[in-house]
Design a protein around this motif. Sequence first.
Motif, PDB file in Angstrom:
ATOM      1  N   PHE A 102      -2.241  15.539  -0.671  1.00 56.82           N
ATOM      2  CA  PHE A 102      -2.043  14.128  -0.364  1.00 56.82           C
ATOM      3  C   PHE A 102      -3.232  13.551   0.402  1.00 56.82           C
ATOM      4  O   PHE A 102      -3.802  14.200   1.270  1.00 56.82           O
ATOM      5  N   ARG A 103      -3.558  12.330   0.064  1.00 58.77           N
ATOM      6  CA  ARG A 103      -4.514  11.540   0.832  1.00 58.77           C
ATOM      7  C   ARG A 103      -3.778  10.315   1.363  1.00 58.77           C
ATOM      8  O   ARG A 103      -2.761   9.913   0.813  1.00 58.77           O
ATOM      9  N   ALA A 104      -4.312   9.715   2.410  1.00 65.51           N
ATOM     10  CA  ALA A 104      -3.674   8.536   3.003  1.00 65.51           C
ATOM     11  C   ALA A 104      -4.682   7.391   3.038  1.00 65.51           C
ATOM     12  O   ALA A 104      -5.467   7.275   3.970  1.00 65.51           O
ATOM     13  N   PRO A 105      -4.703   6.523   2.014  1.00 64.23           N
ATOM     14  CA  PRO A 105      -5.649   5.398   2.011  1.00 64.23           C
ATOM     15  C   PRO A 105      -5.331   4.406   3.109  1.00 64.23           C
ATOM     16  O   PRO A 105      -4.189   4.282   3.549  1.00 64.23           O
ATOM     17  N   ALA A 106      -6.349   3.686   3.569  1.00 60.13           N
ATOM     18  CA  ALA A 106      -6.170   2.734   4.665  1.00 60.13           C
ATOM     19  C   ALA A 106      -5.467   1.481   4.178  1.00 60.13           C
ATOM     20  O   ALA A 106      -5.749   0.982   3.086  1.00 60.13           O
ATOM     21  N   PRO A 107      -4.541   0.929   4.970  1.00 64.31           N
ATOM     22  CA  PRO A 107      -3.961  -0.373   4.641  1.00 64.31           C
ATOM     23  C   PRO A 107      -5.044  -1.450   4.635  1.00 64.31           C
ATOM     24  O   PRO A 107      -6.013  -1.378   5.396  1.00 64.31           O
ATOM     25  N   ALA A 108      -4.884  -2.453   3.801  1.00 67.71           N
ATOM     26  CA  ALA A 108      -5.865  -3.528   3.705  1.00 67.71           C
ATOM     27  C   ALA A 108      -5.933  -4.303   5.020  1.00 67.71           C
ATOM     28  O   ALA A 108      -4.921  -4.600   5.641  1.00 67.71           O
ATOM     29  N   GLY A 109      -7.159  -4.603   5.460  1.00 73.40           N
ATOM     30  CA  GLY A 109      -7.358  -5.465   6.604  1.00 73.40           C
ATOM     31  C   GLY A 109      -7.134  -4.836   7.959  1.00 73.40           C
ATOM     32  O   GLY A 109      -7.161  -5.536   8.973  1.00 73.40           O
ATOM     33  N   MET A 165       0.849  -1.189   0.000  1.00 72.69           N
ATOM     34  CA  MET A 165       0.000   0.000   0.000  1.00 72.69           C
ATOM     35  C   MET A 165       0.881   1.234   0.000  1.00 72.69           C
ATOM     36  O   MET A 165       1.825   1.323   0.739  1.00 72.69           O
ATOM     37  N   SER A 166       0.571   2.183  -0.843  1.00 74.10           N
ATOM     38  CA  SER A 166       1.372   3.396  -0.958  1.00 74.10           C
ATOM     39  C   SER A 166       0.606   4.601  -0.462  1.00 74.10           C
ATOM     40  O   SER A 166      -0.620   4.640  -0.490  1.00 74.10           O
ATOM     41  N   LEU A 167       1.348   5.581  -0.019  1.00 77.52           N
ATOM     42  CA  LEU A 167       0.785   6.892   0.274  1.00 77.52           C
ATOM     43  C   LEU A 167       0.691   7.619  -1.046  1.00 77.52           C
ATOM     44  O   LEU A 167       1.679   7.755  -1.757  1.00 77.52           O
ATOM     45  N   THR A 168      -0.487   8.096  -1.418  1.00 77.41           N
ATOM     46  CA  THR A 168      -0.675   8.597  -2.762  1.00 77.41           C
ATOM     47  C   THR A 168      -1.007  10.077  -2.772  1.00 77.41           C
ATOM     48  O   THR A 168      -1.667  10.599  -1.878  1.00 77.41           O
ATOM     49  N   SER A 169      -0.552  10.748  -3.822  1.00 72.73           N
ATOM     50  CA  SER A 169      -0.933  12.137  -4.039  1.00 72.73           C
ATOM     51  C   SER A 169      -2.172  12.155  -4.906  1.00 72.73           C
ATOM     52  O   SER A 169      -2.531  11.189  -5.558  1.00 72.73           O
ATOM     53  N   VAL A 170      -2.862  13.277  -4.899  1.00 77.18           N
ATOM     54  CA  VAL A 170      -4.061  13.433  -5.709  1.00 77.18           C
ATOM     55  C   VAL A 170      -3.654  14.043  -7.047  1.00 77.18           C
ATOM     56  O   VAL A 170      -3.239  15.195  -7.095  1.00 77.18           O
ATOM     57  N   PRO A 171      -3.703  13.309  -8.152  1.00 80.33           N
ATOM     58  CA  PRO A 171      -3.245  13.841  -9.423  1.00 80.33           C
ATOM     59  C   PRO A 171      -4.187  14.888  -9.979  1.00 80.33           C
ATOM     60  O   PRO A 171      -5.394  14.738  -9.849  1.00 80.33           O
ATOM     61  N   GLY A 172      -3.599  15.946 -10.571  1.00 76.94           N
ATOM     62  CA  GLY A 172      -4.261  17.056 -11.208  1.00 76.94           C
ATOM     63  C   GLY A 172      -5.761  17.062 -11.253  1.00 76.94           C
ATOM     64  O   GLY A 172      -6.358  16.796 -12.275  1.00 76.94           O
TER      65      GLY A 172
END
Length: 309
Positions: free
Chosen positions: A48-55, A1-8
């Motif tokens: 940036f958003r921080a999606p939850a790790p699976a499980g 799982m990655s920390l992702t940026s919000v693209p354009g």
Amino acid sequence: MSLTSVPGRTDTASGTGVRSADPAHVRSSQSLGFLRVGTVRGPARSSFRAPAPAGIGPYLLLGLHASGRATLVRRETAEACRPGDLFVCDGAEPLVLQASQDCTLHLVWIPRRALTLTDQQARALSDRAPFADGSVAPLLGPLLRELVRAVPEYAPRTALHLAGTVAELVTLLAVEEADPGPQDGAEGRRALVRRLRAYVDAHLWDRGLTPASVAAAQHISIRYLHKLFESHGSTVGRWIRHRRLEEARRELARPGRDDTTVAAVAARWGFAGAAHFSRSFRAAYGMSPSDWRDIRAARPAPASGGAAD
């Protein structure tokens, strides 16, 4: 799982157009016991958003803004976030961090099951604006910096102990925020809570330890007992279970205890049986008591990626 940026795209919370960050500045999260930790680095004008790790289940997200300046957007409210600030967010609610300067952000995903907090305490903590003051934040900030830097170096058992320490400090953050302080004339109530917790600690072995028996021993009503514990970030039953699990975990981790049975530890710390103990232990720490006991000090292979700030 990655920390992702919000693209354009235009962020719905703020209505501000944002561009994606350089992917080289985004670091994947890693396990630290029952926690997940990670670091985001990004240029100005990124979001940036921080999606939850699976499980992971229900969780709180702890953030440390390590460098740069940014705006934290939660529930459509924008709050300044400066270097050294901590913040806590409910994982069920969306958040966005918008960087106004090149920035570094450390994040920790904490399962709610590992925190001795009532829903009210967790909500109050997640409503708190980014902060660096108080008695706990100055301890927690430097610890998080070191943890994200050295995660791959920790042996599994050490990682679990450190995860427990982080969870305890986050609990203290909630208690600190709720504690009215000595000026309110409530020192007697705080002293009573200390006596209550000491009584619980001295009787963890007793399967008959209940809120009713604790209240009776201190000559107070059960209703008042519950009120005291709620004001300090827990419930009586949750605190008893937490302390039993904590002491059982410590016993299983001691050197030379490889032949200690799970049933013996369960009985020593007041659990109704080995099965109940195992279920409670797995719910709190994400593994069985026997797995925790059998962990050896072998270090995992270092993960790739640069050191965090």
